[in-house]
Scaffold this active site. Structure first.
Site, PDB file in Angstrom:
ATOM      1  CE  LYS A  78       1.838  -0.938  -6.003  1.00 46.48           C
ATOM      2  NZ  LYS A  78       1.965  -1.965  -7.048  1.00 46.48           N
ATOM      3  CB  SER A 161       5.056  -0.715  -9.287  1.00 47.12           C
ATOM      4  OG  SER A 161       3.963  -1.576  -8.990  1.00 47.12           O
ATOM      5  CB  SER A 185       4.236  -4.573  -9.544  1.00 43.93           C
ATOM      6  OG  SER A 185       4.638  -3.753 -10.608  1.00 43.93           O
TER       7      SER A 185
END
Lengths: 493, 95, 487
Positions: A78, A161, A185
């Site tokens: 990420k 997210s 997330s």
């Protein structure tokens, strides 16, 4: 075997150990997969040269018998994790071109254990979002888009997210990925994309080198094909770090032991407050199926109450925005990132931050600034911290009656890009089931259990006691075995 | 409570984010909605509840006083939008 | 009382100055408060900066144990309450040399609570000044404005260095008291070894809050004068600012609460434009840190191992050496001086040692702008000189001459006395002989003296000393002369 991409991380490790293929072969296949999946916009940066170099080193270690726990595993990272000399943007324009001169603790532990990095994965800007539509690097497309022929043209969100992470693992352009979870997330995109994701206990994984959103809530965790892979990844990601004052010095167990153990006799709490207004019947049905599966596996079902659940979202949006308003003050165009010139220093700040931050980030910074400002601190921030305590105490009470809690992960299946965008609060409601866990700092996992009427994956969430990831993973393994979710998204590498 | 454009402008100034008039108006309206939603927290009786600032049940760890870091000005300046002679450079600051 | 003499005379009568101080003292430590970068003064720009100090994304603070210990030690030095539970907060504001956009400080729950320190006034009285609190916080970096007309340069070497902010009550009433307060605080910090007190290197800076009021009236609006970096400037700034405020009020104006800057060159304060806007620091507990919990035994151990503090030492000097409070205060003001004095005084006469240290030694050192650690005459050597005075080998007057020689050559007192034959004559027979000669040579003066011209006594003493080359024991000469002249 049809494709190396079908292998779970555990299977791929096995294949490398038994020399069925090499790390370089596996990595090459994944590099091709990332190219094939570019339409999903899951990666912001691909790092194939680095990946091949790391794979070669892995092969050398397999050859001389010094292979490590994750040797040769091609991961997506990420883009909130700072990676040494590899652009790290947090999905924001304000960090365009930023190359950290340091490596986050979590990624350095993954590399220490032999992992290979395929690239940096897209996300909501500064991890603020539930649909991966706030990234400055474009929306991520859920590979499940088009699963239902009736709505073939609907472009679905992967959740957020960690939307790039969820899409990449789901579409098989990463064998596993790292995520971070501040209010859901990891878990919500895992549910939307039909994969497994665990948010560990706050303090379990070091936050050092992860771009901060809300410091008291942020926690890194793995996003994987299945529970076993999550257990393997978590073992490498977790651990005490003296560079993070909130990191807890406790030994990291071998989580694989936990998933073999079965769940007979465990008490599973079912919180009545998680039946929220307007929740689709299919979510309730899935939940009931999950309860039945755990019961059949030998668990005892206990009704529990988490009375302050309905206040969790509002509390979250006070606490998280207050912290983010301060955490994001460092993006000022002075030492790194994009600078927008101005006549004087203040104008430079205002121009840089107006241009560099997207609408959702600006909204949250503004809200956080407001709740901390003179005259409003007590009514909002302090009140929020007190209600947060009520929420944490609810869980403390509940865990006197049960060993873990089962809930839905999200109140719906994946929605389409453009939906729920008229009102920020409507979008925030996606996190209604995941947010309380972050406020209380607990470990929780989402895994796919069934499909919706739209033929989209639905997930259930297992919440555990602090530092009891083992029980969460154990229950997850039992639920996974019972659910037998084998569906594959319509688009994958 | 009503949130007007001036409040938004004040907050934007504190947060150092330039907003256009139109953005200020839009945000004032949004804030109005968000804050009335947040106001539900006033229902909760928190009279004897201390604020929770951290969920971690450990005390603040203390490190030994040793020089273990620094000494890499080049790395510190590596991403600077503007630098000169080893310094970060910004528009003139008036005291 | 001393308050009276501190009043400012205005057109409308007397005004009282009310002063409170916030002193920022850099904690003596090797590394920074929340990072492992070095704190040493004078490094190349940005050389002593870690990623944490530069507030790079994802960086986290970890607190330095030594800095905590130093704050506790200082707390004991100012007779204050140590808070076993304290909290670090973020103070949010934007500034070019504040990389994270917030300063980690302590707002609601400081590590040290209320305390007090005593000031020794030159008139011999003592003033007790209340301390509100002491807290730990980070220093900011440094902006250089003179390198380029359009730009400022930022050096983060100081960014993150630990500071103690010591806040006083508004108990000070004059520029002199403000200066003495700062000096006393510096003495305490140096004794404790918690701050080097070097104001010219910025290790100690004061923010001075000044207001004026009619004596006994309600407090006036205060102005804060930022970052005053010497004792002299603090006094000048208070003096100037108080007069400025009186003039404004008496001219029908009102004082605007504001932050002002002291212009060292002009000796004036002026409004700081950059600090004009209303502040809203939005303090909240730093979520990257946890509450600081001190172990009671650890704190007790710090207390048990404190060095002797200046006030304790002062009281000991008064009691053991019979010194006046003022003299004792002067001697303990610098630890080096106190150590020197004690060595010189040990086993001798304290009062005599004090006079020599504060008189001849300070005089000689001041002439050359030297500190006591640079003195060419060691404490032991001065002790040797005092011994010669005390056992009547030399007179006080001769001793001054010997001291000058010691200071210039570094030789021991005894060697100089021996070499130059300066031993004083205490042989009664020899002195009587000398006196008889003088009296015989001046019969008319003897007659005048005996006729009532007492002042001539000095003349006889002078003549005897002259005849003996200045070596005669003066008190013996006095005694013998009195007898002979009387008789």
């Amino acid at each position: 075997m049809s494709s190396l991409l079908e292998l779970t991380l555990a299977q791929a490790l096995d294949g490398l150990k038994t020399k069925k293929f090499t790390a370089t072969e596996l990595t090459n296949d994944y590099i091709k997969a990332t190219e094939k999946c570019r339409g999903l916009n899951a990666y912001i940066v691909e790092t194939p040269e680095l990946a091949l170099k790391q794979a070669k080193e892995s092969d050398a270690r397999y050859a001389n018998g010094t292979a490590r726990p994750l040797d040769g595993m091609p991961l997506g990272i990420k883009d909130l994790f700072c990676t040494d000399n590899v652009q790290t943007t947090a999905g924001s324009n304000i960090l365009r071109g930023f190359k950290p001169q340091y490596e986050s603790t979590v990624t350095s532990q993954l590399f220490r254990d032999g992992a290979v990095m395929l690239g940096k994965l897209n996300l909501d800007e500064f991890a603020m979002g539930s649909a991966n539509i706030t990234s400055a690097y474009g929306n991520v497309i859920n590979p499940w888009s088009g699963a239902d022929p009736v709505n073939a043209a609907r472009k679905l969100v992967p959740g957020g997210s960690s939307g790039g992470s969820a899409a990449a693992v789901s579409a098989r352009c990463a064998i596993a990925a790292t995520g971070t979870d501040t209010g859901g997330s990891i878990r919500q995109p895992a549910a939307f994309s039909g994969i497994t994701g665990i948010k560990p206990t706050y303090g379990r994984c070091s936050r050092w080198g992860i771009v901060a959103y809300a410091s008291s809530l942020d926690q890194a965790g793995p996003m994987t094909r299945d529970v076993r892979d999550a257990a393997i990844m978590l073992r490498s990601m977790a651990g005490y770090d003296a560079k993070d004052s909130t990191s807890v010095n406790r030994p990291v167990p071998n989580y694989l032991d936990a998933i073999e153990g079965g769940i007979a006799g465990l008490r599973i709490g079912i919180p009545k407050e998680y039946r929220v207004d307007g929740m689709p019947a299919e979510i309730e049905t899935l939940w009931q199926q999950g309860i039945k599966m755990l019961q059949d596996a030998g668990a005892e079902i206990v009704d529990i109450s988490l009375p302050h659940t309905k206040y969790a979202l509002a509390t979250y949006y006070i606490v998280a925005t207050a912290e983010c308003s301060s955490n994001l003050a460092r993006y000022d165009g002075v030492r790194f990132g994009e600078r927008e010139i101005g006549k004087n220093l203040n104008e430079m700040y205002e121009n840089t931050r107006a241009k560099g931050f997207g609408a959702e980030v600006r909204r949250r910074i503004m809200l956080g600034t407001y709740v901390l400002s003179a005259g409003y601190y007590d009514a909002y921030y302090l009140k929020g911290q007190k209600v947060r305590n009520c929420i944490a105490r609810d869980f403390g009470q509940a865990f006197k009656q049960c060993d873990a809690i089962l809930t839905p992960t999200a109140p719906s299946d994946a929605f389409a890009i453009g939906e729920k965008q008229d009102d920020p609060v409507k979008m925030w409601l996606n996190d209604v089931f995941t947010v309380p866990v972050n406020l209380a700092g607990l470990p929780a996992m989402s895994l796919p259990v069934g499909l919706s009427a739209n033929k989209l994956p639905l997930g259930l969430q297992i919440i555990g006691r602090p530092f009891d990831e083992s029980t969460v993973l154990g229950i997850g393994a039992a639920l996974e075995a019972a659910a037998g979710f084998k569906h594959v998204p319509p688009f994958h590498a | 409570m009503t949130i007007d454009k001036n409040t938004v402008a004040r907050i934007a100034n504190l947060a150092r984010i330039r907003l256009t008039e139109e953005e200020q108006n839009t945000m004032a309206k949004e804030f109005q909605g968000i804050l009335s939603w947040v106001d539900q927290l006033q229902e909760v009786n928190t009279d004897n509840i201390p604020p929770l600032t951290s969920v971690v049940e450990i005390t603040l760890p203390l490190r030994e006083d040793k020089v273990t870091d620094g000494g890499y000005a080049d790395d510190i300046l590596a991403n600077a939008p503007k630098q000169a002679a080893g310094f970060f450079v910004v528009p003139k600051v008036v005291e | 009382m001393n308050t009276n003499k501190n009043l400012i005379k205005g057109e409308t009568g007397d005004w009282e100055i009310v002063i409170g101080m916030e002193v920022h003292a850099q904690v003596l430590s090797e590394s920074k408060l929340f990072s492992g970068a070095a704190t040493a003064f004078g490094a190349e720009p940005n050389a002593q900066v870690s990623f944490v100090d530069a507030a790079m994304p994802g960086m986290l603070p970890v607190i330095n144990k030594k800095c905590v210990e130093q704050a506790v030690r200082t707390g004991f030095g100012i007779n204050a309450k140590i808070n076993l539970h304290s909290v670090f907060d973020r103070k949010n504001y934007f500034y070019a040399d504040l990389p994270s956009g917030y300063q980690i400080s302590q707002f609601k729950d400081p590590i040290v609570g209320e305390g007090k320190i005593e000031l020794d006034m030159p008139d011999g009285t003592t003033r007790t000044i209340g301390i509100t609190r002491l807290h730990l916080e980070q220093d900011a970096g440094k902006s250089l404005h003179d390198q380029n007309p359009a730009e400022s340069y930022i050096d983060l070497n100081r960014s993150g260095v630990a500071l103690m902010e010591i806040v006083s009550e508004p108990d000070l009433r004059s520029a002199e008291e403000a200066g003495l307060y700062l000096k006393k605080l510096r003495t305490i910090l140096r004794y404790l070894g918690t701050c080097d007190g070097n104001m010219d290197e910025g290790s100690m800076r004061a923010d001075v809050n000044v207001s004026v009021r009619k004596p006994g009236g309600p407090l006036g609006t205060r102005c804060e004068i930022k970052n005053v970096n010497s004792m002299r400037f603090v006094m000048q700034a208070v003096e100037y600012e108080a007069r400025r405020q009186v003039e404004i009020i008496e001219g029908g104006g009102v004082i605007k609460q504001e932050t002002r800057l002291f212009d060292n060159a002009k000796g004036e304060t002026r409004s700081m434009r950059s600090k004009e806007e209303a502040h809203d620091y939005r303090y909240f507990p730093d979520p990257d840190l946890l509450p600081l919990i001190l172990d009671e035994a650890w704190v007790a151990n710090i207390k048990a191992t404190l060095p002797e503090l200046p006030d304790d030492r002062k009281h000991r000097y008064i009691k053991d050496f019979g010194l006046s409070a003022y003299d004792a205060g002067v001697l303990v003001a610098e630890k080096d001086t106190a150590v020197y004095f004690e060595k010189a005084a040990k086993g001798r006469e304290g009062k005599l040692a004090a006079n020599w240290v504060m008189g001849e030694l300070f005089g000689a050192l001041n002439k050359e702008n030297k500190g006591i650690s640079e003195s060419p005459v060691s404490a032991e050597a001065l002790g040797g000189l005092l011994d010669l005075i005390l056992n009547n080998t030399i007179s006080g007057r001769t001793a001054k001459e010997v001291f000058e020689e010691m200071y210039a050559s570094g030789k021991a007192a005894a060697a100089i006395v021996e070499e130059k034959g300066l031993q004083q004559v205490s042989d009664v027979g020899a002195l009587e002989k000398a006196i008889d000669e003088i009296l015989a040579q001046n019969p008319d003066k003897v007659a005048d003296y005996r006729g009532g011209k007492d002042k001539l006594f000095g003349f006889f003493v002078g003549q005897v000393m002259k005849n003996t080359g200045g070596k005669a024991n003066p008190s013996l000469v006095n005694d013998l002369l009195k007898k002979k002249l009387a008789g």
